[in-house]
Write a protein that holds these residues in place. Structure first.
Motif, mmCIF file in Angstrom:
data_model
loop_
_atom_site.group_PDB
_atom_site.id
_atom_site.type_symbol
_atom_site.label_atom_id
_atom_site.label_comp_id
_atom_site.label_asym_id
_atom_site.label_seq_id
_atom_site.Cartn_x
_atom_site.Cartn_y
_atom_site.Cartn_z
ATOM 1 N N ALA A 27 0.908 -1.124 -0.074
ATOM 2 C CA ALA A 27 0.031 0.067 0.041
ATOM 3 C C ALA A 27 1.044 1.233 -0.106
ATOM 4 O O ALA A 27 0.663 2.169 -0.647
ATOM 5 C CB ALA A 27 -1.065 -0.064 1.430
ATOM 6 N N ILE A 45 -5.903 -1.324 -9.629
ATOM 7 C CA ILE A 45 -5.247 -2.464 -10.675
ATOM 8 C C ILE A 45 -6.500 -2.784 -11.539
ATOM 9 O O ILE A 45 -7.681 -3.011 -11.304
ATOM 10 C CB ILE A 45 -4.974 -3.657 -9.812
ATOM 11 N N TYR A 89 4.842 -12.332 -10.684
ATOM 12 C CA TYR A 89 3.548 -11.425 -11.615
ATOM 13 C C TYR A 89 3.486 -10.059 -11.158
ATOM 14 O O TYR A 89 3.198 -9.596 -9.922
ATOM 15 C CB TYR A 89 2.113 -11.996 -11.462
ATOM 16 N N VAL A 100 2.067 -5.723 -12.231
ATOM 17 C CA VAL A 100 1.357 -5.245 -13.142
ATOM 18 C C VAL A 100 2.287 -4.192 -14.262
ATOM 19 O O VAL A 100 2.081 -4.456 -15.290
ATOM 20 C CB VAL A 100 0.365 -4.272 -12.346
ATOM 21 N N SER A 128 7.584 -1.803 -10.168
ATOM 22 C CA SER A 128 7.578 -2.637 -8.930
ATOM 23 C C SER A 128 9.134 -2.689 -8.379
ATOM 24 O O SER A 128 9.492 -2.679 -7.133
ATOM 25 C CB SER A 128 7.187 -3.846 -9.310
ATOM 26 N N GLY A 148 10.152 -3.848 -4.816
ATOM 27 C CA GLY A 148 9.532 -4.935 -4.884
ATOM 28 C C GLY A 148 10.433 -6.328 -5.342
ATOM 29 O O GLY A 148 11.118 -6.287 -6.306
ATOM 30 N N THR A 149 10.174 -7.326 -4.804
ATOM 31 C CA THR A 149 10.794 -8.664 -5.266
ATOM 32 C C THR A 149 9.835 -9.383 -6.409
ATOM 33 O O THR A 149 10.021 -10.222 -6.929
ATOM 34 C CB THR A 149 10.985 -9.595 -4.158
ATOM 35 N N SER A 153 -7.053 0.671 -3.853
ATOM 36 C CA SER A 153 -7.266 -0.968 -3.725
ATOM 37 C C SER A 153 -7.471 -1.142 -2.166
ATOM 38 O O SER A 153 -7.082 -0.519 -1.480
ATOM 39 C CB SER A 153 -5.988 -1.638 -4.033
#
Ligand code: ADP
Length: 268
Positions: free
Chosen positions: A165, A197, A210, A212, A217, A222-223, A251
């Motif tokens: 978030a 999303i 996966y 977006v 990311s 992010g991993t 979201s």
């Protein structure tokens, strides 16, 4: 050929039965081939994820080796960049180990009474420090219930929802953490007013790697494994992950526990 596909060929030749049996076998083959393809995909993804930071670090080290002198400011800049890339690899390896632990059949859920309201308060503090005042963050504890579960796993799963978030909500946005009863379940939910999303991505978000938007990311650290970890942890707790999202609005990710997992807090 991999061992899995050799097994497939063998089992087809050994079973010369009627149509019904053949159908069953071919379904098995599809399943094995699917698992094999997933494994190959996974290895390719991990290799790809590691290659970029390794190339960056290797490149800088080569540059250093070719330099006679380097001024302290440049040295600092390069070493910071190398540290960032090393940290990225470390996080990836940590997440891979977490996933493999969660998937190991020997690893049974170690349960204890988990004080989710206290956990939510801790995560609220984590959210504030991750956000660094870029967002307005709120916490609502609408249920006093605890959960029969593993506190470390739950902290890691809820923590992933919170950090997502923060990472996917632009500066000035709102984030709320909530622990509340909802139609027979009790849910820990994280809502944000982030980018949202598109609906067709939603069913695939818990697949490993996966994303977006790959670039976005990685940029936010992010991993690509966070929601896969969340999904595994929740499944081990017979809980489910609900995802609601609207592009441009935000979201909501909710971890919902069935009544069988929910317990009253111990008497004070
Ligand atoms: P990552 O490390 O890429 O964030 P995750 O498994 O945690 O990996 O999430 C998968 C993808 O789901 C992300 O790449 C992002 O595209 C999307 N996503 C997750 N949380 C949010 C959110 N709160 N808002 C918008 N998109 C999100």
């Amino acid at each position: 050929k991999s061992p899995a596909s050799r097994d497939v060929t063998l089992s087809v030749q050994l079973v010369p039965f009627g149509d019904k049996r053949k159908m069953l076998i071919s379904r098995d083959i599809t399943q094995i081939e699917l698992v094999d393809a997933m494994r190959r995909d996974f290895v390719a993804n991990v290799s790809h994820e590691l290659r970029t930071p390794l190339t960056v670090v290797g490149g800088f080290l080569e540059t250093f080796a070719d330099m006679e002198h380097i001024n302290p400011v440049d040295f600092r800049r390069y070493s910071d960049l190398m540290q960032q890339q090393t940290e990225r690899m470390r996080m990836l390896v940590e997440d891979l180990l977490t996933l493999s632990r969660l998937e190991s059949p020997q690893n049974r859920l170690q349960e204890s009474a988990t004080d989710v309201p206290a956990l939510a308060r801790l995560l609220f503090q984590d959210a504030q420090s991750l956000s660094g005042e870029r967002h307005r963050i709120e916490l609502f504890i609408d249920s006093d219930r605890w959960v029969k579960g593993n506190p470390d796993e739950l902290r890691s799963a809820f923590g992933n929802l919170v950090s997502n978030a923060v990472r996917y909500t632009p500066k000035g946005g709102n984030i709320s953490l909530r622990w509340a009863a909802r139609a027979g379940e009790v849910c820990f939910s994280v809502s944000d007013t982030g980018e949202g999303i598109e609906p067709h991505h939603i069913p695939r978000l818990t697949e490993r790697f996966y994303r977006v938007d790959r670039g976005r990311s990685r940029e936010t650290g992010g991993t690509g494994l966070g929601l896969a970890i969340v999904k595994h942890v929740l499944t081990r707790h017979q809980a489910r992950l609900l995802i609601e999202s609207q592009v441009g609005k935000g979201s909501c990710f909710a971890a919902c526990f069935p009544a069988s997992r929910v317990i009253a807090p111990p008497a004070a």
